[in-house]
Scaffold this motif. Structure first.
Motif, mmCIF file in Angstrom:
data_model
loop_
_atom_site.group_PDB
_atom_site.id
_atom_site.type_symbol
_atom_site.label_atom_id
_atom_site.label_comp_id
_atom_site.label_asym_id
_atom_site.label_seq_id
_atom_site.Cartn_x
_atom_site.Cartn_y
_atom_site.Cartn_z
ATOM 1 N N ASP A 174 0.896 -1.265 0.011
ATOM 2 C CA ASP A 174 -0.123 -0.152 0.050
ATOM 3 C C ASP A 174 1.062 1.101 -0.081
ATOM 4 O O ASP A 174 1.420 1.645 1.123
ATOM 5 N N ILE A 176 0.479 4.460 -0.103
ATOM 6 C CA ILE A 176 0.195 5.449 0.984
ATOM 7 C C ILE A 176 0.728 5.124 2.306
ATOM 8 O O ILE A 176 1.272 6.202 2.909
ATOM 9 N N THR A 179 4.371 5.818 2.193
ATOM 10 C CA THR A 179 4.676 7.205 2.256
ATOM 11 C C THR A 179 4.379 7.971 3.824
ATOM 12 O O THR A 179 5.196 8.786 4.276
ATOM 13 N N LEU A 180 3.320 7.438 4.434
ATOM 14 C CA LEU A 180 3.151 7.872 5.591
ATOM 15 C C LEU A 180 4.113 7.802 6.626
ATOM 16 O O LEU A 180 4.010 8.358 7.581
ATOM 17 N N ILE A 186 7.380 15.282 5.696
ATOM 18 C CA ILE A 186 6.427 16.145 4.931
ATOM 19 C C ILE A 186 6.015 17.288 5.983
ATOM 20 O O ILE A 186 5.851 18.492 5.389
ATOM 21 N N GLU A 190 6.317 21.214 5.019
ATOM 22 C CA GLU A 190 5.404 22.084 5.130
ATOM 23 C C GLU A 190 5.843 23.238 5.959
ATOM 24 O O GLU A 190 5.383 24.497 5.796
ATOM 25 N N LYS B 49 -9.846 2.937 4.504
ATOM 26 C CA LYS B 49 -8.442 2.934 5.360
ATOM 27 C C LYS B 49 -8.512 4.000 6.615
ATOM 28 O O LYS B 49 -7.799 4.264 7.204
ATOM 29 N N ARG B 51 -8.522 7.145 6.355
ATOM 30 C CA ARG B 51 -7.436 8.350 6.191
ATOM 31 C C ARG B 51 -8.406 9.498 5.918
ATOM 32 O O ARG B 51 -9.403 9.698 5.188
ATOM 33 N N ARG B 54 -5.320 15.488 3.637
ATOM 34 C CA ARG B 54 -4.049 15.974 4.413
ATOM 35 C C ARG B 54 -4.059 17.564 4.240
ATOM 36 O O ARG B 54 -3.974 18.513 5.322
ATOM 37 N N ALA B 155 -4.284 11.910 0.587
ATOM 38 C CA ALA B 155 -3.818 11.491 1.957
ATOM 39 C C ALA B 155 -2.391 11.997 2.407
ATOM 40 O O ALA B 155 -2.256 12.118 3.531
ATOM 41 N N THR B 156 -1.438 12.400 1.218
ATOM 42 C CA THR B 156 -0.320 12.810 1.851
ATOM 43 C C THR B 156 0.201 14.123 1.079
ATOM 44 O O THR B 156 1.214 14.664 1.472
#
Lengths: 194, 474
Positions: A174, A176, A179-180, A186, A190, B49, B51, B54, B155-156
């Motif tokens: 998965d 995502i 990435t998380l 991240i 930001e 999921k 989520r 973001r 999500a990201t």
């Protein structure tokens, strides 16, 4: 997504170049909000008459390709729209591997996000596979780990696949979730921009 | 002295969140545009999921692909209706701004981004739509993504991306009078082919590009994907800055706008920057174009004849030409100007902005659409429609016999009721002439708004330069 490593399957040859995503799945079928069930619409305008009856002359309707799971096509496969419905339709129909001399960028990417393996071989190699599959039921093996396409005879062709996509496909991760694991980076990024 | 860089490298370097050996870069996304067709499965993925989105504030949604262009709120197709309702529900659940069907900001996603000033130089912009390359006209790095990537960005706010190769398309000299940005990009794709940009980001440069207006630059960048490039862009200059001045989402205070403008202009590629590939084309040699086949590379000057498969050159094989001619119902050697049309569509994210409509209106002013032709104009956004009406363009179109519609993607891909029937032929200002694109069995010819307008009047293709001249002297 489902991991993919070694796949052995029947080849379906589709000897056309520049097959665009409008052909793979026409727009009238993009209105659904689900990911599943698009296989019935694959190559719809090529497979079916206006009244919904199958076009016998289109090779995918030939019984001998009924259980094919490896599609071999011409250059620039998947050009055009970004619709992920195209790989969803191919997958739902039963294709796990697509072989072509070249792929459109977005389509290639979309395949790898869904556990479909796009394999780039040379023009000559794809022609060879197509010719074989047009004359007899032809089974080949695609080995992602070793980046090799082979048959029971003497066909052997190695292929390139970016390391990252290979890892994703082999593990069925998965993306995502991966990435998380970098979420703090991240957040840090930001913070520098606000 | 720093090493000279292209604009792509400059934007890229400012957006890398994480880099490690053997992996693509994790790239930050500044603006995520969303529409109803490629997003429902992405939102559903988030829900499954558990989520969140973001950065809802960096996400902006509208409805364009499915929307009716006659009566806004009469959506006959239940599946379309459900897809639009789903976007509404998703935006409300995840806190995303939505220009809904009756919202004054509604329009084609690639038309409203620049109009609202959401599109800005130096931004990374994505959308689940291949024509996202349009925003590159502002010197943004903008590209289309699939639904899995839509979910990933939601999500990201990032994407894993390998640095692209760069391709410079240098357009020397000036376009002739009556030759448009659309003719330019069609000629580029015809000359270099539908996959010469694969794996690359195109940067358009040269005198002819500098001379284009912002709206014309959008037309050029829009069709980068038809050359295989996910993104195409143009270095920002004073025109870029002046277009954005006063737009809703750019800095309001004069000082901060000037500061932003200076940063934008500094993004322009350095003169000595090197590219992976460079091609050149002479603007003066380009004529008004008409596509004759089933991909955007199958394009010729209006003065030419349909190709003969037996004289096939490398760009398209004999079989490809034969298949295309059969689908298009054309004979080898037939004069393009002899091809009669049934429909005219002026619209799409390629050519539906105010200047496009103005130029088409100029061609048809005081004339009548050929009685055999059904012609429609679909403005790119509600705001384009309002502005066009304020200057009376709707009256020019309707008096000539065009239908004047509401904003949306419409007949570019015929997901709503605007469909070209099987076997019928359409002169279209859109971007794709694929089989079945405008309707099953429909035959699409890509042209500029001026060429579409002239064809509507004559009932067949005509060189708009001669058409306008003849009109002036009559």
């Amino acid at each position: 997504m489902e991991p993919i490593n070694k796949h052995q399957g029947l080849v379906y040859p589709l000897n056309r170049g520049n097959i665009d995503t409008d052909q793979i799945i026409p727009k009238q079928f993009l209105k659904r909000i689900e990911r599943q069930g698009f296989g019935q619409f694959l190559f719809y305008n090529w497979r079916f008459h206006d009244d919904g009856t199958p076009k016998q002359e289109f090779s995918l309707n030939d019984k001998k390709y009924q259980n094919a799971s490896i599609l071999v096509a011409g250059e620039n496969f998947g050009c055009g729209s970004s619709r992920e419905h195209a790989p969803w339709a191919l997958q739902d129909f039963g294709f796990k591997v697509i072989i072509a001399p070249s792929f459109a960028d977005i389509f290639y990417n979309n395949c790898t996000k869904n556990g479909i393996l796009p394999v780039q071989l040379t023009e000559q190699q794809t022609k060879q596979l197509m010719t074989r599959a047009e004359t007899e039921p032809y089974t080949i093996t695609v080995d992602l780990e070793n980046q090799l396409v082979s048959d029971a005879g003497d066909f052997r062709a190695s292929f390139q696949v970016p390391a990252y996509q290979k890892e994703m496909l082999l593990n069925g991760w998965d993306e995502i979730a991966v990435t998380l694991t970098h979420a703090d980076k991240i957040t840090e990024f930001e913070a520098t921009r606000s | 002295m720093n090493e000279p860089k292209t604009i792509v490298e400059k934007i890229w370097d400012k957006h890398v969140v994480h880099r490690e050996e053997g992996k693509p870069d994790l790239l930050y996304i500044d603006l995520h545009l969303v529409h109803e067709v490629t997003s429902p499965q992405a939102f559903e993925g988030l829900r499954m999921k558990n989520r969140q989105v973001r950065k809802p504030e960096l996400t902006y949604a509208t409805m364009d692909h499915n929307v009716p262009t006659i009566h806004r709120n009469v959506i006959k197709d239940a599946v379309s209706k459900k897809q639009m309702q789903t976007l509404k529900d998703n935006c409300s659940q995840f806190g995303i701004s939505l220009a809904d069907i009756d919202h004054p900001d509604q329009g084609i996603v690639h038309v409203i981004g620049p109009e609202l000033g959401l599109t800005q130089p130096g931004k990374t912009i994505v959308c689940g739509d291949s024509h996202t390359s349009t925003h590159g006209a502002f010197g943004a790095l903008a590209f289309g993504i699939g639904t899995s990537e839509v979910e990933h960005v939601l999500a990201t706010q990032t994407l894993w991306q390998a640095p692209p190769k760069t391709l410079k398309v240098q357009v020397n000299g000036e376009l002739g009078s009556g030759v448009t940005a659309k003719d330019l990009i069609l000629a580029i794709i015809a000359k270099f082919g539908v996959r010469f940009g694969t794996g690359h980001v195109i940067e358009y440069t040269g005198e002819a590009i500098k001379n284009l207006s912002m709206e014309e630059r959008m037309t050029v960048c829009n069709m980068s994907i038809e050359a295989g490039a996910r993104a195409g862009l143009i270095s920002p200059d004073n025109k870029t800055v002046e277009y954005l001045r006063g737009k809703r989402h750019v800095p309001k205070e004069a000082d901060s706008f000037e500061k932003a403008a200076a940063e934008w202009k500094a993004l322009a590629s350095d003169p000595e920057a090197s590219y992976d590939k460079v091609v050149e084309i002479e603007a003066a040699e380009i004529e008004p174009q008409v596509s004759w086949g089933t991909n955007p590379g199958m394009c010729l000057p209006v003065s030419a004849s349909v190709p003969d498969p037996n004289q096939a050159e490398t760009a398209n094989s004999k079989e490809e030409i034969e298949r295309a001619l059969e689908y298009m119902g054309l004979e080898a050697g037939q004069q393009i100007s002899s091809v009669a049309i049934d429909h005219v569509f002026i619209g799409s994210c390629t050519n539906s902005r105010l200047s496009d409509l103005r130029r088409a209106a100029e061609v048809i002013r005081g004339k009548k659409v050929n009685p055999k032709v059904k012609a429609i104009v679909v403005p790119g956004s509600f705001s384009v429609k309002t502005a066009a009406e304020a200057e009376g363009l709707d009256v020019i179109f309707t008096q000539a016999g065009f239908q004047w519609r509401e904003a949306g993607c419409s007949m570019c891909l015929a997901m709503n009721d605007d469909i070209v029937p099987p076997g019928e032929r359409c002169a279209s200002t859109s971007n794709r002439n694929f089989e079945g694109r405008q309707g099953n069995g429909a035959r699409t010819h890509l042209v500029s708004p001026e060429m579409a307008a002239a064809a509507a009047i004559e009932g067949h293709f005509v060189d708009v330069r001669k058409f306008t001249e003849a009109t002036l002297h009559s």
